[in-house]
Design an enzyme around this catalytic site. Structure first.
Site, PDB file in Angstrom:
ATOM      1  N   HIS A 170      48.949  37.127  42.665  1.00  0.00           N
ATOM      2  CA  HIS A 170      47.512  37.193  42.355  1.00  0.00           C
ATOM      3  C   HIS A 170      46.713  36.528  43.494  1.00  0.00           C
ATOM      4  CE1 HIS A 170      43.770  36.307  40.305  1.00  0.00           C
ATOM      5  NE2 HIS A 170      44.221  36.424  39.076  1.00  0.00           N
ATOM      6  N   GLU A 273      45.633  42.100  43.995  1.00  0.00           N
ATOM      7  CA  GLU A 273      46.873  41.585  43.426  1.00  0.00           C
ATOM      8  C   GLU A 273      47.952  42.661  43.407  1.00  0.00           C
ATOM      9  OE1 GLU A 273      45.900  39.757  39.625  1.00  0.00           O
ATOM     10  OE2 GLU A 273      43.818  39.640  40.256  1.00  0.00           O
TER      11      GLU A 273
END
Ligand code: BG6
Length: 302
Positions: A170, A273
């Protein structure tokens, strides 16, 4: 707090790989590779910085990030595992899983002959997470720091039944001004628009940022590039083992509600991400493994 002196004795390389106490008393490892600087917290095996030599920092870390045991850090590369976002059925389970706030141990540090500094970490199995994740898995995170950055999240199923894993690297990328960047590589793909109730939409042209964005792009396997005219660079994101890309910027109202964003902080970041999310959850058979990998590189602005 792990024994920093023991870590330095076993894995440290004077001047190049240094374990020390970081903000909030968290143990960190600093990497001074000839081609880049990197910093990670052992909690979450959380990357906090990657700055190639002579370049601006690539990774964004919120100036208001909280560093505390068991608390997620705003910025860097949180490792979301073994589910992405809210747990699919249990609303009380932690968002994005527990790997990002768990303790990790160092498995190895080495300087490969062909360059870079390579570190391997393993999530320390804890009895306390058994209620959330009763499956027999081994999770490793490998990072090769150099003029490029390679990240690999390796899940091994060491049990006797298949396991389904959702996950994401992320990463929060630093940008000059999110209103002026564009993200290319997702054109023509459909996405789940989480800002608008998960409705399915089609991406026309590059992604630009003028409002809150929270999207899961499907069948996304090509490289993505953050084109940043302000920093005169293109950040290439090349991934493997992933068919979904999540793009997130909380924008004004949502970031104002978060105590780990400063005012206007959302302008300096964008999350792109590398994920296995939504219908891209991976099932790992007993004895098998899955590698979620990504390589980041900085290219001149063209
Ligand atoms: C993104 C999600 O990956 O992470 C968003 O798509 C979420 O919905 C964001 O808000 C941040 O999550 P958290 O748990 O770190 O605040």
């Amino acid at each position: 707090m792990p024994d920093l002196s023991a870590l330095n004795t076993r894995f440290g390389i004077p001047g190049r790989v240094i374990f020390s106490e970081g903000p909030g008393g968290l143990a960190t490892v600093e990497v001074n590779d000839p081609c880049a600087h990197a910093l990670l917290a052992l909690q979450g095996a959380h990357l906090l910085d990657w700055t190639p030599a002579g370049a601006e920092p690539v990774i964004w870390l919120s100036p208001a990030a909280k560093f505390a045991r068991g608390k997620a850090i705003r910025g860097g590369t949180p490792i979301c595992w073994p589910w992405f976002g809210p747990h699919p059925t249990e609303t009380t389970y932690p968002a994005h899983g527990f790997a990002r706030t768990a303790c990790w141990e160092v498995l190895s540090v080495e300087c490969p002959a062909d360059g870079g500094t390579r570190l391997e970490f393993r999530l320390i199995p804890e009895e306390s997470v058994h209620r959330w994740w009763p499956h027999a898995t081994r999770l490793e995170f490998h990072i090769l720091v150099g003029s490029e950055l390679q990240l690999t999240l390796l899940t091994k199923n060491i049990g006797t039944a298949p396991v389904a894993v959702g996950q994401a690297l992320h990463t929060y990328f630093a940008v000059s001004d999110v209103c002026k960047v564009r993200l290319v590589g997702l054109e023509g793909l459909s996405y789940l628009d989480k800002v608008h109730g998960g409705s399915v939409k089609l991406q026309h042209g590059p992604v630009t940022f003028h409002e809150e964005i929270d999207r899961i792009y499907r069948d996304s396997v090509q490289d993505c590039i953050i084109v940043d005219p302000g920093l005169k660079r293109r950040l290439r994101i090349a991934k493997t083992g992933s068919r979904s890309t999540v793009v997130w910027n909380p924008w004004i109202q949502k970031s104002a509600k978060m105590d780990d964003f400063v005012e206007s902080g959302y302008l300096g970041m964008v999350c792109v991400e590398t994920a296995n999310a939504a219908d891209d959850i991976v099932t790992i058979e007993p004895g098998a493994e899955h590698r979620l990998g990504v390589v980041y590189s900085v290219e001149p602005f063209a």
